[in-house]
Motif scaffolding. Structure first.
Motif, PDB file in Angstrom:
ATOM      1  N   PHE A 101     -59.572  31.413  40.777  1.00  0.00           N
ATOM      2  CA  PHE A 101     -60.932  31.746  40.359  1.00  0.00           C
ATOM      3  C   PHE A 101     -61.575  32.760  41.306  1.00  0.00           C
ATOM      4  N   SER A 102     -60.810  33.328  42.224  1.00  0.00           N
ATOM      5  CA  SER A 102     -61.396  34.156  43.275  1.00  0.00           C
ATOM      6  C   SER A 102     -62.283  35.259  42.697  1.00  0.00           C
ATOM      7  N   GLY A 103     -63.512  35.294  43.188  1.00  0.00           N
ATOM      8  CA  GLY A 103     -64.450  36.328  42.777  1.00  0.00           C
ATOM      9  C   GLY A 103     -65.116  36.113  41.432  1.00  0.00           C
ATOM     10  N   ILE A 104     -64.816  35.006  40.735  1.00  0.00           N
ATOM     11  CA  ILE A 104     -65.362  34.762  39.396  1.00  0.00           C
ATOM     12  C   ILE A 104     -66.699  34.017  39.500  1.00  0.00           C
ATOM     13  N   ASN A 105     -67.634  34.365  38.642  1.00  0.00           N
ATOM     14  CA  ASN A 105     -68.936  33.701  38.615  1.00  0.00           C
ATOM     15  C   ASN A 105     -68.867  32.469  37.710  1.00  0.00           C
ATOM     16  N   LEU A 106     -68.951  31.285  38.317  1.00  0.00           N
ATOM     17  CA  LEU A 106     -68.906  30.023  37.580  1.00  0.00           C
ATOM     18  C   LEU A 106     -70.268  29.335  37.561  1.00  0.00           C
ATOM     19  N   SER A 107     -71.297  30.071  37.888  1.00  0.00           N
ATOM     20  CA  SER A 107     -72.643  29.486  37.995  1.00  0.00           C
ATOM     21  C   SER A 107     -73.094  28.878  36.668  1.00  0.00           C
ATOM     22  N   GLY A 108     -73.649  27.661  36.760  1.00  0.00           N
ATOM     23  CA  GLY A 108     -74.224  27.008  35.583  1.00  0.00           C
ATOM     24  C   GLY A 108     -73.220  26.387  34.634  1.00  0.00           C
ATOM     25  N   LEU A 109     -71.921  26.421  34.957  1.00  0.00           N
ATOM     26  CA  LEU A 109     -70.909  25.894  34.036  1.00  0.00           C
ATOM     27  C   LEU A 109     -70.755  24.382  34.186  1.00  0.00           C
ATOM     28  N   ASP A 110     -70.212  23.780  33.133  1.00  0.00           N
ATOM     29  CA  ASP A 110     -69.905  22.351  33.155  1.00  0.00           C
ATOM     30  C   ASP A 110     -68.429  22.184  33.499  1.00  0.00           C
ATOM     31  N   LEU A 111     -68.143  21.802  34.746  1.00  0.00           N
ATOM     32  CA  LEU A 111     -66.779  21.562  35.214  1.00  0.00           C
ATOM     33  C   LEU A 111     -66.608  20.102  35.609  1.00  0.00           C
TER      34      LEU A 111
END
Length: 627
Positions: A316-326
């Motif tokens: 996931f390097s450098g990927i924007n995962l903000s606000g996601l449901d993980l």
């Protein structure tokens, strides 16, 4: 042989002809080669009739029964064929261009060599028809029924097949590129060796199909039902799969680069090893999907649902995962370096062995009930934390919550404390309103961890980079200047020791700090001022060896205090730094144990004349006894 009697009866009229057929059901009419130009044969019973080579141009055959008839190479130019029954008829070599075939029943008819280019076959029943080799270029098959038809080796490029029922159709080797297959029923379809690139399959039903290895690049598949389909290794680059149902579909090792998967349902889909570079997955449902070792670089995951997804070893390097449901996701050994996870829900997720270098969290990031035994501070499985043990339950979550207000400075091969003090003080001055302080210093083996308090909203990555830049500068540029002045300073300190010994000759001579022992020379246990030199201190009477032991222990401790002085450390940070130095430095530990046994440990305060040193003797005693 041509039968003129049959021809004569047909010319008498349809009613007479049909009556004669009813009375002689076993007779097969022989009308080969006859000219029936512009004859009115509406509703005529011509079933099983041999009309091969006949000229029927301009005739009206609407509603006629030509089932099982032989019309091979017949001339049907300008014929009205509306409503004709051609079931099981032989139609080889016919040219049906320009004819109105609405309502015609071609079920199981033989179409070898028939020319249907540009023909409107809308809603025509072609069930079971072998159309292999037929020219269907630019034909309109909208709503046609092709159930069980054989379409092998056909060029259907540009053909309108929207709303067609293709169940059970054999399309082996067919070129369907640029074909409109919207709202098509393709259940049970054999698509082996089919070229589907650029295809419009929007709203079609492809559930359960074997589409493995197919080229569907740039195809329009929006809203498609591909649930449980086998798309392993398929080429879908640039395709539109927005709002498609791909639940439980096998997309392992598929090329999904630049695919539009907005709001698509990929729950429980197998995406291991898939190429998703640049894919648009905004709003997609990926709950419990298997994304192990897939490539999502440059993908848009905004609003995606990844709860329960298998993301182990995922990069996931450098990927924007903000606000996601993980929530509940498996992120074991995943690479989350430099990812943004602001407001991301990681409730119940698994993080063991993940890399969290420079990832960005905030107070809205949910880390409840996270399962993690250890993680790596640097990419490439470097700097495992914690060292030599695993996290206790809940410890990882507490650590990350605390990390919202801290930055870790890690030194693998010891610390140049002079360079540290220079760089830290420089950043403090440049960020005066941020109130940067040292929270904790931890030394484990050869690794030194300095934990710095920093406001939550501060740019932690910028702070980290600025510090390392200043630290490196101090090591490379200031160290030579320092060493040049060190020799003169050592001579002055030795002179001060001489003055001190002369003033306290009853106590015996305190060993001089030799130039070859810089750790003692650089740090005298009392305050030193000016070039002439002044020594301050309140000294008790000790035996010479006790005095020497305390002085040397104080020198080691004062070295640490001088290095920390400009960093504005908390009392707890100072205490912990001394504790770690005792653990790390066996010589210091031995000296303090000797002072403890001699009952003079309390006198250490006298020798360590520094405002930061306010550690009770009982605390130091506790450190020694714990060791």
């Amino acid at each position: 042989m041509v039968n003129k009697e049959h021809y004569a009866r047909l010319i008498e009229g349809v009613q007479t002809w049909n009556d004669w057929r009813s009375q002689n059901p076993k007779i097969i009419p022989d009308l080969r080669g006859f000219k029936l130009i512009e004859v009115d044969l509406r509703a005529a019973n011509l079933s099983r009739a041999d009309l091969s080579g006949a000229d029927l141009s301009g005739a009206n055959l609407s509603g006629a029964n030509l089932s099982k008839a032989n019309l091979s190479r017949a001339n049907l130019r300008g014929v009205d064929l509306s409503g004709v029954d051609f079931r099981e008829a032989k139609l080889s070599g016919l040219d049906l261009r320009g004819l109105d075939l609405s309502g015609v029943d071609f079920r199981e008819a033989k179409f070898s060599g028939v020319n249907l280019s540009g023909v409107d076959l809308s809603s025509v029943d072609l069930s079971g028809v072998d159309l292999s080799g037929v020219d269907l270029s630019k034909a309109i098959l909208k709503g046609a029924i092709l159930k069980g038809a054989i379409l092998r080796e056909l060029d259907l490029s540009g053909v309108d097949l929207s709303e067609v029922d293709l169940r059970g159709v054999s399309l082996s080797g067919v070129d369907l590129s640029r074909v409109d297959l919207s709202r098509v029923n393709l259940i049970g379809l054999d698509l082996s060796r089919v070229n589907l690139s650029g295809l419009d399959l929007s709203m079609a039903d492809l559930s359960g199909l074997d589409l493995s290895g197919l080229d569907l690049s740039k195809s329009i598949l929006r809203g498609l039902d591909l649930s449980k389909s086998n798309l392993r290794g398929a080429i879908l680059s640039g395709a539109n799969l927005s709002k498609a149902n791909l639940s439980k579909a096998d997309l392992s090792k598929a090329d999904l680069s630049r695919v539009d998967l907005r709001a698509a349902n990929l729950s429980q889909a197998i995406l291991s090893g898939a190429d998703l570079r640049g894919a648009n997955l905004s709003g997609a449902i990926l709950s419990r999907a298997d994304l192990g070792e897939a490539d999502l670089s440059g993908a848009d995951l905004s609003g995606a649902i990844l709860s329960g997804a298998n993301l182990s070893r995922f990069d996931f390097s450098g990927i924007n995962l903000s606000g996601l449901d993980l929530s509940g996701a498996d992120l074991n050994e995943a690479n989350l370096s430099r990812t943004q996870v602001l407001g991301t829900d990681f409730t119940g997720a698994k993080f063991t062995g993940a890399c969290l270098e420079d990832w960005g969290t905030n107070s809205a990031t949910k880390l409840n009930n996270v399962d993690c035994q250890y993680y790596y501070r640097k990419n490439g499985k470097q700097e495992r934390y914690p060292i030599g043990r695993n996290f206790a339950p809940g410890e990882f979550t507490k650590l990350l919550e605390k990390a919202l207000e801290t930055v870790d400075l890690i030194f693998s091969n010891g610390v140049d404390w002079k360079a540290f003090a220079y760089s830290f003080r420089k950043i403090q001055i440049e960020n005066e309103s941020s109130k940067l302080t040292i929270r904790k210093i931890e030394i484990i083996d050869d690794i030194v961890l300095v934990e710095v308090n920093i406001p939550e909203r501060a740019d932690k990555t910028q702070f980290h980079n600025d510090f390392l830049k200043g630290y490196q500068f101090a090591k490379e540029e200031l160290e030579p200047q320092y060493q040049a002045r060190l020799s003169d300073k050592d001579k002055e300190i030795n002179r001060l020791f001489l003055l001190f010994n002369q003033a306290n000759d009853k106590l015996g001579e305190v060993p001089k700090l030799m130039a070859e022992q810089p750790k003692v020379q650089q740090n005298f246990h009392a305050s030193v001022y000016g070039v002439a030199g002044n020594v301050e201190g309140d000294f008790n009477n000790y035996l010479p060896e006790q005095k020497q032991n305390l002085a040397e222990a104080a020198a080691d401790i004062q070295k640490i205090l001088n290095q920390l002085a400009q960093t504005n450390p908390t009392t707890d940070a100072v205490t912990e730094a001394i504790h770690q130095e005792i653990k790390r430095n066996p010589t210091l530990k031995t000296r303090l144990i000797s002072a403890l046994k001699a009952g003079v440990l309390e006198g250490l305060k006298t020798f360590v004349n520094h405002p930061l040193f306010n550690i009770p003797a009982e605390t130091i005693k506790g450190f020694l006894e714990a060791e």
